[in-house]
Scaffold this active site. Structure first.
Site, PDB file in Angstrom:
ATOM      1  N   PRO A 121      33.678  16.009  -1.705  1.00 49.72           N
ATOM      2  CA  PRO A 121      33.296  16.378  -0.324  1.00 49.72           C
ATOM      3  C   PRO A 121      32.719  17.830  -0.368  1.00 49.72           C
ATOM      4  O   PRO A 121      32.864  18.507  -1.091  1.00 49.72           O
ATOM      5  CB  PRO A 121      34.819  16.670  -0.014  1.00 49.72           C
ATOM      6  CG  PRO A 121      35.571  15.748  -0.658  1.00 49.72           C
ATOM      7  CD  PRO A 121      34.763  15.602  -2.129  1.00 49.72           C
ATOM      8  N   GLU A 122      31.899  17.842   0.399  1.00 49.79           N
ATOM      9  CA  GLU A 122      30.981  19.201   0.896  1.00 49.79           C
ATOM     10  C   GLU A 122      31.556  20.069   1.888  1.00 49.79           C
ATOM     11  O   GLU A 122      32.713  19.570   2.444  1.00 49.79           O
ATOM     12  CB  GLU A 122      29.524  18.730   0.877  1.00 49.79           C
ATOM     13  CG  GLU A 122      29.127  17.794  -0.146  1.00 49.79           C
ATOM     14  CD  GLU A 122      27.591  17.565  -0.313  1.00 49.79           C
ATOM     15  OE1 GLU A 122      27.067  18.616   0.061  1.00 49.79           O
ATOM     16  OE2 GLU A 122      27.197  16.718  -1.006  1.00 49.79           O
ATOM     17  N   LYS A 160      34.728  24.677  -0.569  1.00 51.71           N
ATOM     18  CA  LYS A 160      35.281  23.491  -0.869  1.00 51.71           C
ATOM     19  C   LYS A 160      36.710  23.360  -1.014  1.00 51.71           C
ATOM     20  O   LYS A 160      37.255  22.324  -1.189  1.00 51.71           O
ATOM     21  CB  LYS A 160      34.601  22.564  -1.866  1.00 51.71           C
ATOM     22  CG  LYS A 160      33.087  22.571  -1.771  1.00 51.71           C
ATOM     23  CD  LYS A 160      32.475  21.684  -3.035  1.00 51.71           C
ATOM     24  CE  LYS A 160      30.946  21.672  -2.931  1.00 51.71           C
ATOM     25  NZ  LYS A 160      30.187  20.944  -4.095  1.00 51.71           N
ATOM     26  N   ARG A 180      26.153  14.071 -11.479  1.00 55.07           N
ATOM     27  CA  ARG A 180      25.290  15.059 -10.618  1.00 55.07           C
ATOM     28  C   ARG A 180      24.184  14.116 -10.072  1.00 55.07           C
ATOM     29  O   ARG A 180      23.142  14.142 -10.587  1.00 55.07           O
ATOM     30  CB  ARG A 180      24.977  16.320 -11.239  1.00 55.07           C
ATOM     31  CG  ARG A 180      26.136  17.196 -11.637  1.00 55.07           C
ATOM     32  CD  ARG A 180      26.878  17.670 -10.312  1.00 55.07           C
ATOM     33  NE  ARG A 180      27.563  18.970 -10.776  1.00 55.07           N
ATOM     34  CZ  ARG A 180      28.548  19.515 -10.143  1.00 55.07           C
ATOM     35  NH1 ARG A 180      28.970  18.973  -8.716  1.00 55.07           N
ATOM     36  NH2 ARG A 180      29.227  20.493 -10.541  1.00 55.07           N
ATOM     37  N   ASN A 232      26.144  17.617  -3.941  1.00 59.37           N
ATOM     38  CA  ASN A 232      25.039  16.724  -4.352  1.00 59.37           C
ATOM     39  C   ASN A 232      24.381  16.088  -3.204  1.00 59.37           C
ATOM     40  O   ASN A 232      23.052  16.320  -3.234  1.00 59.37           O
ATOM     41  CB  ASN A 232      25.553  15.735  -5.117  1.00 59.37           C
ATOM     42  CG  ASN A 232      25.890  15.943  -6.636  1.00 59.37           C
ATOM     43  OD1 ASN A 232      25.183  16.738  -7.001  1.00 59.37           O
ATOM     44  ND2 ASN A 232      26.849  15.110  -7.113  1.00 59.37           N
TER      45      ASN A 232
END
Length: 279
Positions: free
Chosen positions: A2-3, A51, A250, A165
Site C-alpha cells: 500500500p502507498e 506508510k 520492485r 512502486n
C-alpha cells in the site's frame, strides 16, 4: 505494498470507527505484546505517517502498525462476519461497543509510548499527505545521493514518505525520464516540478477508491501494470523490469520511447544508457 494514499484511507476509516470510543476488547496476537490489555482506554485518534499507521490510545500509548505487502485493517459492525482472512492471520483486535477493527497479516505491530513515536517513524522524510510536508526538504533529501537511480530514491521513505512502486513508475513517466536515471542527471526544471507533482498525485487519489494518474475514466494509469500493452501517448509497448538489489519485489514500468535515460537490458538488472532525447 500500500502507498501513502491507501494508508491515508485506512487511517481515516479506522479513525471514523474508533476515535473517541472506549475499548471493550483488545487482543494483540504478537508474542511481545500478547499480555497487553487496553480495555477501558479511549482511542484518541488514528494518524497516518507515510506508510505507517499510528493508533493513539489514552494513557500515552500508541499502537504502531505497517501493512507492507499483505497487511490490512478491516472494520466490522456487531454481528457481521469477519472476512479479512483465516483466523490464524489475525494479529490485532480492537473492539468498541459498536465497531471492531481487525488487523490481518500485519508484519509490524508494536505498542509504544506516544512520546516515543519517533523511534518508529522518526527516520521518515516529509510526508506527502502530512502536515510536515516540505517540498524543499524532500528535494534536498533526494539529491543527497546524486548517483542513485531516481526510482530507488523515490522509494526510500527517508527522502519523502508515501511513494511506492505505482507512484514511482507513474511519476517518472510524467516527468519523461526512466526510473534508472541518476537523480543528479535530472534536469533542473523537472527536479523543481517533482515534489509538487508527487503531492498532487497522492492528494488527487486519497479520496478515490480507484487510483487515477491519467485523468481518464477508461484507463487509470499510464504505465504501471500495463506491459506489454501500448503506451497511451505513443503506442510503443510498455516494458517492465525489477529495480533495486533484488531483496524486494520492485516491478517497474516505463515507456522506452516517452522516457529518456538508462534502462535495464532484457533479462538483466544492470542499467544501460539509452541515447535519446525526450519528445
Amino acid at each position: 505494498m500500500p502507498e501513502g494514499d491507501t494508508v491515508w484511507q485506512a487511517a481515516r476509516r479506522l479513525h471514523g470507527a474508533l476515535a473517541g470510543k472506549v475499548l471493550t476488547r483488545s487482543d494483540l496476537r504478537v508474542p511481545q505484546f500478547a499480555t497487553a490489555d487496553l480495555t477501558g482506554r479511549t482511542i484518541l485518534d488514528v494518524t497516518p505517517r507515510g506508510k505507517h499507521l499510528l493508533t493513539r490510545i489514552e494513557g500515552d500509548l500508541t499502537l504502531h502498525s505497517h501493512l507492507r505487502m499483505d497487511g490490512s485493517w478491516k472494520v466490522f459492525e456487531p454481528g457481521r462476519r469477519w472476512s479479512g482472512g483465516p483466523a490464524h492471520q489475525i494479529r490485532a483486535i480492537l473492539g468498541t461497543a459498536d465497531r471492531t477493527a481487525v488487523g490481518y497479516r500485519l508484519p509490524v505491530l508494536e505498542l509504544l509510548r506516544t512520546t516515543d513515536e519517533e523511534r518508529a517513524v522518526g527516520h521518515l522524510g516529509p510526508d506527502l499527505l502530512g502536515p510536515d510536508w516540505d517540498p524543499d526538504k524532500a528535494l534536498q533529501n533526494l539529491f543527497r545521493d546524486p548517483d542513485r537511480a531516481l526510482g530507488e530514491a523515490l522509494l526510500d521513505q527517508r527522502n519523502l514518505a508515501g511513494i511506492g512502486n505505482v507512484y514511482k513508475s507513474e511519476l517518472c513517466f510524467l516527468l519523461g525520464v526512466t526510473p534508472w536515471l541518476p537523480v543528479g542527471a535530472l534536469p533542473s526544471g523537472l527536479a523543481a516540478q517533482l515534489p509538487d507533482l508527487a503531492k498532487k498525485l497522492l492528494e488527487f487519489n486519497r479520496d478515490r477508491p480507484a487510483r487515477i494518474t491519467t485523468g481518464r475514466s477508461d484507463q487509470h494509469l499510464y504505465v504501471y501494470g500495463r506491459a506489454p500493452r501500448p503506451c497511451l501517448r505513443c503506442g510503443t509497448p510498455i516494458r517492465v523490469a525489477d529495480q533495486g538489489d533484488g531483496s524486494r519485489e520492485r516491478p517497474t514500468y516505463w515507456c522506452p520511447h516517452c522516457q529518456a535515460g538508462p534502462t535495464p537490458p532484457p533479462g538483466g538488472r544492470r542499467a544501460v544508457h539509452q541515447h535519446r532525447t525526450t519528445n
